[in-house]
Design an enzyme around this catalytic site. Structure first.
Site, short mmCIF file in Angstrom:
data_model
loop_
_atom_site.label_atom_id
_atom_site.label_comp_id
_atom_site.label_asym_id
_atom_site.label_seq_id
_atom_site.Cartn_x
_atom_site.Cartn_y
_atom_site.Cartn_z
N ASP A 106 0.82 -1.22 0.00
CA ASP A 106 0.00 0.00 0.00
C ASP A 106 0.85 1.27 0.00
O ASP A 106 0.43 2.31 0.49
CB ASP A 106 -0.95 0.05 1.21
CG ASP A 106 -1.75 -1.22 1.36
OD1 ASP A 106 -2.29 -1.67 0.34
OD2 ASP A 106 -1.82 -1.77 2.48
N LYS A 108 2.35 2.26 -4.91
CA LYS A 108 3.07 1.76 -6.10
C LYS A 108 2.27 2.01 -7.36
O LYS A 108 2.83 2.31 -8.40
CB LYS A 108 3.35 0.26 -5.97
CG LYS A 108 4.29 -0.09 -4.86
CD LYS A 108 4.48 -1.59 -4.75
CE LYS A 108 3.22 -2.34 -4.39
NZ LYS A 108 2.66 -2.05 -3.07
N GLY A 126 -4.38 -3.96 -4.35
CA GLY A 126 -5.35 -2.95 -4.76
C GLY A 126 -4.62 -1.67 -5.07
O GLY A 126 -4.35 -0.88 -4.19
N HIS A 127 -4.23 -1.51 -6.32
CA HIS A 127 -3.51 -0.29 -6.70
C HIS A 127 -4.50 0.77 -7.14
O HIS A 127 -5.32 0.52 -8.01
CB HIS A 127 -2.55 -0.57 -7.86
CG HIS A 127 -1.51 -1.59 -7.51
ND1 HIS A 127 -0.67 -1.45 -6.45
CD2 HIS A 127 -1.18 -2.75 -8.09
CE1 HIS A 127 0.13 -2.49 -6.39
NE2 HIS A 127 -0.16 -3.30 -7.38
N GLN A 131 2.02 -5.95 -3.02
CA GLN A 131 2.36 -6.01 -1.59
C GLN A 131 3.71 -5.31 -1.36
O GLN A 131 3.98 -4.33 -2.02
CB GLN A 131 2.37 -7.47 -1.08
CG GLN A 131 0.99 -8.09 -0.99
CD GLN A 131 0.57 -8.79 -2.26
OE1 GLN A 131 1.36 -9.45 -2.89
NE2 GLN A 131 -0.67 -8.64 -2.65
P1 GDP Z 1 -0.39 0.45 -3.73
O1 GDP Z 1 -1.09 -0.84 -3.41
O2 GDP Z 1 1.05 0.43 -3.30
O3 GDP Z 1 -0.58 0.90 -5.13
O4 GDP Z 1 -1.06 1.56 -2.82
P2 GDP Z 1 -2.61 1.91 -2.70
O5 GDP Z 1 -3.18 2.19 -4.03
O6 GDP Z 1 -3.32 0.93 -1.81
O7 GDP Z 1 -2.53 3.22 -1.83
C1 GDP Z 1 -2.14 4.32 -2.32
C2 GDP Z 1 -3.25 5.35 -2.12
O8 GDP Z 1 -2.63 6.54 -1.82
C3 GDP Z 1 -4.06 5.61 -3.37
O9 GDP Z 1 -5.36 5.96 -3.03
C4 GDP Z 1 -3.33 6.75 -4.03
O10 GDP Z 1 -4.16 7.55 -4.83
C5 GDP Z 1 -2.89 7.51 -2.82
N1 GDP Z 1 -1.62 8.22 -2.99
C6 GDP Z 1 -0.52 7.83 -3.70
N2 GDP Z 1 0.45 8.76 -3.55
C7 GDP Z 1 -0.05 9.72 -2.74
C8 GDP Z 1 0.48 10.93 -2.21
O11 GDP Z 1 1.63 11.31 -2.42
N3 GDP Z 1 -0.35 11.64 -1.37
C9 GDP Z 1 -1.60 11.27 -1.06
N4 GDP Z 1 -2.31 12.02 -0.24
N5 GDP Z 1 -2.14 10.14 -1.57
C10 GDP Z 1 -1.36 9.39 -2.38
#
Ligand code: GDP
Length: 434
Positions: A13, A16, A40-41, A222
């Site tokens: 999370d 990525k 869940g990206h 992950q």
């Molecule tokens: P992943 O599984 O690593 O892709 O991460 P997730 O998608 O679960 O979580 C990332 C969440 O944080 C998403 O809702 C993105 O839109 C949001 N996000 C990503 N980068 C940033 C950031 O720099 N600031 C904020 N506030 N939200 C972010």
């Protein structure tokens, strides 16, 4: 030509999805290398928000060809739903989304087995997403799985499905409610025909892309501390989330990798059970959770929140051979009067600089903190390094120093353009793993 791996440096999370989307801007090929539909990206641009579980985030760039590698376990219903949702949102995937013939499938029996395991019937629970991913990987390792290429052959398909059903009934009991096997087989026969045009040898496809000097991104799900070998076992996922998993998960040799990019939040989160030494409780944890919207994209579960853990990041830098670190969600810290970082652990009175392997030691680890003044100013509009408040720059400099990996990109919002790029000559520490 370049082959870059994007890996989560924490407990998943990390954002990525956004970073893969950003870097896909100059990629020709994006391939997912492990995990299943539990990932869940979330990618936001304009007024649209896309949640991707199985399909690589690179699909949102029209010129990109995407692959689901052999290291991924695929739920065909979830794949179809995701494909349709993208089509409805105006993203065409036909002719540019392909699936490895060697990838394993998640079958209804795997979901049933997982629900059974998570009920506590077979031992301690892990807090999984209940999608059958663990059992599908277990069956892969015990050579009972059904691969995509074998799904296409009616005889092998039926033999495997019947063998699995026998095993499931032994596990859950012969009178447990299960989907009738004939119905499972009919569904799989339909799935096979739908999937057939998408099935390729991903290893060969990537070798050919490398030969044609294409730019390739290998996308992990992950994060390092959920990796089966290098994570906080047994509270881990069932696959190789680290950079090495990218090589086995798409079939590309390690000599062909040019860069390994680690993604970490400016703080830390963890979902599910297991050790999390920098965990916060009370108001501060609540504030991070609300500001950062720290609820699972797949399950909606609240995430546990804590400070940036430099011990955990050094571990990630080493096991992945990180060549750079991307810091996300810096803006979430904007309102805090003080911000801390875990620099080491205290375990039974000893100061420990590196992640212990023993679960008992990890459980006993007390964080040793270094505390910084916050910047108490919005960072969301910053685009250049100098636009960031001085305290934020100092904080990032210290993270880089503690991680021993250069930070070149900082994300300050969920939007595609909400980023600060930092030029190499501004300051950098020697990369680990080079
Ligand atoms: P992943 O599984 O690593 O892709 O991460 P997730 O998608 O679960 O979580 C990332 C969440 O944080 C998403 O809702 C993105 O839109 C949001 N996000 C990503 N980068 C940033 C950031 O720099 N600031 C904020 N506030 N939200 C972010």
């Amino acid at each position: 030509m370049s082959v870059r791996i994007i890996v989560g440096a924490q407990w998943g999370d990390e954002g990525k999805g956004k970073i893969v989307d950003l870097l896909s801007h100059d990629a020709d090929v994006v391939a997912r290398y492990q995990g299943g539909p539990n990932a869940g990206h979330t990618v936001c641009y304009g007024d649209k928000s896309f949640v991707l579980h199985l399909i690589p985030s690179g699909i949102l760039r029209p010129g990109t060809t995407c692959y689901i590698g052999n290291g991924v376990v695929i739920d065909l219903t979830a794949l179809e739903e995701e494909r349709s949702a993208l089509t409805r949102q105006g993203i065409g995937v036909d002719g540019r989304l392909f699936v490895s013939g060697s990838a394993h499938l998640i079958l209804p029996d795997h979901r049933l087995a997982e629900r059974h395991n998570e009920s506590g019937a077979t031992g301690p629970t892990i807090g999984t997403t209940g999608r059958g991913i663990g059992p599908a990987y277990t069956d892969k390792a015990s050579r009972m799985g059904l691969r995509v290429a074998d799904l296409l052959d009616p005889e092998i398909r039926e033999e495997r499905v019947r063998m699995l059903r026998e095993r499931t009934l032994r596990l859950v009991g012969r009178d447990a409610p299960v989907e009738p096997i004939e119905r499972v087989l009919e569904g799989l026969a339909r799935d096979a025909e739908r999937l057939r045009p998408m099935v390729v040898n991903v290893s060969l496809a990537i070798a050919s892309a490398i030969h044609d000097r294409k730019r390739i991104l290998l996308e992990g799900a992950q994060g390092t501390h959920l990796d089966l070998d290098h994570g906080t076992y047994p509270f881990v996922t069932s696959s190789s989330a680290v950079a090495g998993g990218a090589c086995t998960g798409v079939g590309v040799g390690p000599t062909l990798i040019d860069e390994v990019i680690g993604v970490a939040k400016a703080y830390a989160t963890r979902v599910g059970n297991g050790p999390f030494p920098s965990e916060l409780s009370g108001e501060l944890a609540e504030q991070l959770r609300e500001e950062g919207n720290e609820y699972g994209a797949t399950t909606g579960r609240p995430r546990r929140c804590g400070w940036f853990d430099a011990v955990a990041i050094r571990h990630a830098a080493r096991v992945n051979g990180l060549t750079q670190l991307v810091i996300t969600k810096l803006d979430v810290l904007d309102g805090l009067p003080e911000i801390s970082v875990v620099t080491a652990y205290s375990i039974n009175g000893r100061r420990i600089q590196e992640m212990p392997e023993s679960l008992a030691e990890l459980n006993a680890a007390e964080p040793i903190l270094e505390t910084f003044p916050g910047w108490r100013a919005p960072t969301g509009a910053a685009r250049q390094w100098d636009d960031l408040p001085r305290e934020a720059r100092r904080y990032l400099d210290r993270l880089e120093e503690l991680a021993r990996v250069p930070i070149r990109l900082v994300s300050v919002g969920s939007g595609r353009d909400e980023n600060v790029r930092r030029h190499a000559n501004l300051r950098s520490t020697e990369a680990v793993g080079r």
